[in-house]
Scaffold this motif. Structure first.
Motif, PDB file in Angstrom:
ATOM      1  N   LEU A  20      15.834   4.291  30.915  1.00  0.00           N
ATOM      2  CA  LEU A  20      16.027   3.064  30.133  1.00  0.00           C
ATOM      3  C   LEU A  20      14.764   2.700  29.371  1.00  0.00           C
ATOM      4  N   ILE A  21      13.623   2.892  30.012  1.00  0.00           N
ATOM      5  CA  ILE A  21      12.348   2.577  29.357  1.00  0.00           C
ATOM      6  C   ILE A  21      12.142   3.497  28.161  1.00  0.00           C
ATOM      7  N   GLU A  22      12.400   4.797  28.383  1.00  0.00           N
ATOM      8  CA  GLU A  22      12.193   5.750  27.285  1.00  0.00           C
ATOM      9  C   GLU A  22      13.169   5.500  26.143  1.00  0.00           C
ATOM     10  N   ALA A  23      14.400   5.111  26.464  1.00  0.00           N
ATOM     11  CA  ALA A  23      15.373   4.804  25.420  1.00  0.00           C
ATOM     12  C   ALA A  23      14.931   3.605  24.592  1.00  0.00           C
ATOM     13  N   ALA A  24      14.382   2.588  25.285  1.00  0.00           N
ATOM     14  CA  ALA A  24      13.884   1.403  24.577  1.00  0.00           C
ATOM     15  C   ALA A  24      12.713   1.762  23.674  1.00  0.00           C
ATOM     16  N   ARG A  25      11.828   2.622  24.174  1.00  0.00           N
ATOM     17  CA  ARG A  25      10.681   3.020  23.360  1.00  0.00           C
ATOM     18  C   ARG A  25      11.118   3.829  22.142  1.00  0.00           C
ATOM     19  N   GLU A  26      12.081   4.710  22.339  1.00  0.00           N
ATOM     20  CA  GLU A  26      12.557   5.533  21.234  1.00  0.00           C
ATOM     21  C   GLU A  26      13.249   4.678  20.171  1.00  0.00           C
ATOM     22  N   THR A  27      14.029   3.685  20.612  1.00  0.00           N
ATOM     23  CA  THR A  27      14.680   2.771  19.670  1.00  0.00           C
ATOM     24  C   THR A  27      13.649   2.017  18.849  1.00  0.00           C
ATOM     25  N   ALA A  28      12.583   1.568  19.526  1.00  0.00           N
ATOM     26  CA  ALA A  28      11.531   0.832  18.814  1.00  0.00           C
ATOM     27  C   ALA A  28      10.821   1.729  17.810  1.00  0.00           C
ATOM     28  N   ARG A  29      10.580   2.977  18.171  1.00  0.00           N
ATOM     29  CA  ARG A  29       9.888   3.894  17.265  1.00  0.00           C
ATOM     30  C   ARG A  29      10.747   4.250  16.048  1.00  0.00           C
ATOM     31  N   MET A  30      12.057   4.280  16.233  1.00  0.00           N
ATOM     32  CA  MET A  30      12.958   4.656  15.142  1.00  0.00           C
ATOM     33  C   MET A  30      12.968   3.618  14.034  1.00  0.00           C
ATOM     34  N   GLY A  31      12.782   2.352  14.400  1.00  0.00           N
ATOM     35  CA  GLY A  31      12.858   1.304  13.394  1.00  0.00           C
ATOM     36  C   GLY A  31      14.270   1.132  12.877  1.00  0.00           C
ATOM     37  N   GLY A  32      14.395   0.699  11.610  1.00  0.00           N
ATOM     38  CA  GLY A  32      15.714   0.515  11.022  1.00  0.00           C
ATOM     39  C   GLY A  32      16.155   1.739  10.241  1.00  0.00           C
ATOM     40  N   ASP A  33      17.177   1.545   9.424  1.00  0.00           N
ATOM     41  CA  ASP A  33      17.748   2.638   8.635  1.00  0.00           C
ATOM     42  C   ASP A  33      16.916   2.848   7.374  1.00  0.00           C
ATOM     43  N   HIS A  34      16.279   3.989   7.276  1.00  0.00           N
ATOM     44  CA  HIS A  34      15.368   4.285   6.177  1.00  0.00           C
ATOM     45  C   HIS A  34      16.088   4.876   4.972  1.00  0.00           C
ATOM     46  N   ARG A  35      17.358   5.200   5.096  1.00  0.00           N
ATOM     47  CA  ARG A  35      18.061   5.943   4.048  1.00  0.00           C
ATOM     48  C   ARG A  35      18.209   5.143   2.760  1.00  0.00           C
ATOM     49  N   ARG A  36      18.119   3.834   2.824  1.00  0.00           N
ATOM     50  CA  ARG A  36      18.266   3.001   1.623  1.00  0.00           C
ATOM     51  C   ARG A  36      17.053   3.105   0.706  1.00  0.00           C
ATOM     52  N   TRP A  37      15.917   3.591   1.228  1.00  0.00           N
ATOM     53  CA  TRP A  37      14.678   3.661   0.443  1.00  0.00           C
ATOM     54  C   TRP A  37      14.102   5.077   0.492  1.00  0.00           C
ATOM     55  N   PRO A  38      14.810   6.041  -0.054  1.00  0.00           N
ATOM     56  CA  PRO A  38      14.334   7.439   0.055  1.00  0.00           C
ATOM     57  C   PRO A  38      13.019   7.678  -0.676  1.00  0.00           C
ATOM     58  N   GLU A  39      12.670   6.819  -1.644  1.00  0.00           N
ATOM     59  CA  GLU A  39      11.428   7.023  -2.404  1.00  0.00           C
ATOM     60  C   GLU A  39      10.195   6.527  -1.648  1.00  0.00           C
ATOM     61  N   LYS A  40      10.393   5.855  -0.524  1.00  0.00           N
ATOM     62  CA  LYS A  40       9.271   5.280   0.216  1.00  0.00           C
ATOM     63  C   LYS A  40       9.036   6.047   1.516  1.00  0.00           C
ATOM     64  N   LEU A  41       7.775   6.203   1.885  1.00  0.00           N
ATOM     65  CA  LEU A  41       7.465   6.720   3.212  1.00  0.00           C
ATOM     66  C   LEU A  41       7.852   5.692   4.256  1.00  0.00           C
ATOM     67  N   SER A  42       8.328   6.142   5.403  1.00  0.00           N
ATOM     68  CA  SER A  42       8.573   5.206   6.494  1.00  0.00           C
ATOM     69  C   SER A  42       7.236   4.667   6.982  1.00  0.00           C
ATOM     70  N   VAL A  43       7.283   3.578   7.733  1.00  0.00           N
ATOM     71  CA  VAL A  43       6.041   2.965   8.193  1.00  0.00           C
ATOM     72  C   VAL A  43       5.247   3.920   9.083  1.00  0.00           C
ATOM     73  N   ARG A  44       5.938   4.719   9.873  1.00  0.00           N
ATOM     74  CA  ARG A  44       5.209   5.649  10.745  1.00  0.00           C
ATOM     75  C   ARG A  44       4.681   6.854   9.964  1.00  0.00           C
ATOM     76  N   GLU A  45       5.348   7.235   8.892  1.00  0.00           N
ATOM     77  CA  GLU A  45       4.789   8.265   8.019  1.00  0.00           C
ATOM     78  C   GLU A  45       3.521   7.750   7.329  1.00  0.00           C
ATOM     79  N   ARG A  46       3.518   6.483   6.985  1.00  0.00           N
ATOM     80  CA  ARG A  46       2.314   5.899   6.381  1.00  0.00           C
ATOM     81  C   ARG A  46       1.149   5.928   7.364  1.00  0.00           C
ATOM     82  N   LEU A  47       1.426   5.638   8.629  1.00  0.00           N
ATOM     83  CA  LEU A  47       0.372   5.689   9.636  1.00  0.00           C
ATOM     84  C   LEU A  47      -0.156   7.112   9.817  1.00  0.00           C
TER      85      LEU A  47
END
Length: 503
Positions: free
Chosen positions: A5-32
């Motif tokens: 359950l802990i790992e699932a919560a962490r993975e959900t948090a890392r995924m963020g939201g749906d990035h497909r609407r902004w294909p021209e932008k790097l995701s926040v974790r790609e920016r990091l």
């Protein structure tokens, strides 16, 4: 609790939201990934608001990593989570990392992409002691203590627009980034004015008109790369010297006569001078599109970081206007805050005159420039390239403001105004009384020659107005030696550094 359950919560948090609407932008974790050295980032507050629906990490990533081996903190908004908007825990995470930056003297990178406050959580982000105002308070407390560098990838809206404004440098991604206190729709409701987001708060507007942005970029990775490069010139905190790099030869060593024309009215590009005195590829210009009659930027001479303030004779003859005074003043305060020696390259006819600039407050803005220059404690060096007239000579570190040296090139002239202007001011009535055109012309020429004798450069060196006269090709070595002689300088006052004042 079950590890799964802990790992699932962490993975959900890392995924963020749906990035497909902004294909021209790097995701926040790609920016990091672009910002930090590989495997160096440690995240805080990953599970913030984990029990809420659709708020992974509460829309902001904070933590500490290394940039070219040096520790730095980050605030990075996740535009896929409620448009990066701020709620109570979003504010709390940002406040905590800024508190840590203050305690540990960590530079802060801001990867901004936020629609502003979360209106369904107004009591969380707006009025309280741990709301948005506390973020700005801590940014201001950090100003001048540690570098604060902003890469603006998307909107920075409403009160949140002040987050970039309190940083030392702002790079914006054209077409995506924007800063505005009210959207065009709100502005139309309040003022009746119809406009577009680009006109009101777009990257080009802020870089060329308002001066709120320092540079414009095409892609997310480019603005982060520029932020990293800027950081390479700055110390990690106000108590340290800027990083030194191996010395490099200048891009160009030869000095053709036309680089600085002898005719004081003939324009030229001062960047051609800069290319001949700084290490190759080291000039990092700041606010190039705004108030271009003055040029400011960081560079290296024999590997040592310097700040350059130069009149751009190809734009408005290098005269100082309201915006150019503000531009230079802010840059000078930043260099002084971070222990960067200053080099002033003078070719200045003075401050701009006329009804419009007087009404804009040229005296007030000019005073800000003079005060910033005068109060800077870092080593200062003045180079008179060509003309140095009126209060412009003062504002760019005249001898009375105690530069380590005033260096003149053979083309230098120093005075209250040009000889022709001086003659016309002093002898206006006499000139008007001479009816014969030839006699009038001879009288003016004779008086101009008298004035030019007062501008004699050797006489100024003889009376110590200037400390030395060097030939053009000798300038780089002269500056390098004088910079080397100033290594180990200390502040006289011992006081805490000042903030980097917003423009």
């Amino acid at each position: 609790m079950e590890p799964d359950l802990i790992e699932a919560a962490r993975e959900t948090a890392r995924m963020g939201g749906d990035h497909r609407r902004w294909p021209e932008k790097l995701s926040v974790r790609e920016r990091l990934d672009v910002l930090f050295d590989r495997d160096s980032f440690t995240e805080d507050g990953l599970l913030a608001n984990v029990e809420a629906d659709g708020l992974p990490a509460d829309g902001v990533i904070t933590g500490v990593g290394r940039v070219e081996g040096r520790l730095a903190a980050v605030i990075a908004h996740d535009f896929t989570v409620k448009a990066g908007s701020w709620g109570a825990l979003t504010c709390e995470k940002q406040i905590r990392i800024l508190e840590r930056a203050d305690r540990d003297r960590l530079p802060v990178f801001y990867l901004v992409d936020s629609a502003g406050g979360r209106l369904n959580d107004q009591m969380g982000f707006f009025p309280g002691r741990r709301g948005a105002s506390a973020i700005f308070h801590r940014q201001i407390q950090l100003s001048g203590r540690v570098p604060q560098i902003c890469a603006l990838h998307g909107p920075s809206a409403a009160g949140g627009a002040y987050m970039p404004a309190f940083t030392d440098w702002v790079g914006m991604v054209e077409g995506n980034a924007s800063m505005y206190l009210a959207s065009p729709r709100v502005a139309e409701k309040v003022t009746g004015e119809k406009t577009t987001l680009e006109e009101m708060g777009g990257a080009i507007m802020h870089a060329s008109v308002s001066g709120c942005a320092d540079e414009v970029f095409d892609e997310d990775w480019q603005v982060i790369a520029a932020a990293r490069k800027l950081f390479s010139y700055l110390p990690s905190d106000f108590s340290l010297a800027p990083p030194v790099q191996p010395a490099r030869d200048p891009e160009i060593s030869s000095w053709e006569d036309e680089i600085i024309p002898t005719d004081p009215n003939q324009p030229y590009d001062v960047y051609e001078v800069v290319r001949r005195i700084v290490d190759e590829g080291s000039f990092f210009e700041i606010k190039a599109r705004w108030a271009p009659e003055i040029m400011v930027g960081l560079a290296r001479i024999e590997g040592e970081v310097v700040g350059i303030v130069a009149n751009q004779a190809s734009v408005n003859s290098g005269a100082i206007f309201v915006d150019s005074a503000d531009k230079a003043a802010r840059f000078i305060t930043m260099c002084d805050a971070y222990n960067i020696p200053l080099i002033f390259l003078q070719d200045v006819p003075g401050f701009m005159v006329g009804v419009d600039v007087e009404r804009q407050g040229i005296i007030r803005h000019g005073a800000k420039l003079v005060a910033a220059m005068s109060s800077a404690e870092v080593p200062k060096f003045t180079v008179v390239l060509r003309k140095a007239y009126a209060a412009g000579f003062y504002a760019l570190c005249a001898p009375g403001f105690e530069p380590r040296a005033t260096i003149a090139l053979p083309t230098a002239t120093i005075g209250t105004m040009s000889p022709a202007a001086s003659v016309n001011a002093m002898y206006a009535n006499k000139i008007a009384e001479i009816s014969d055109p030839n006699e009038r012309e001879l009288f003016i020429a004779d008086k101009i020659q008298e004035q030019e004798e007062d501008f004699n450069l050797l006489a100024m060196a003889s009376t110590l107005v200037v400390d030395t006269i060097v030939l053009n090709h000798e300038l780089r070595n002269e500056l390098a030696r004088r910079l080397a002689a100033s290594v180990g300088w200390q502040r006289v006052s011992g006081r805490r550094h000042h903030m980097v004042q917003p423009v």
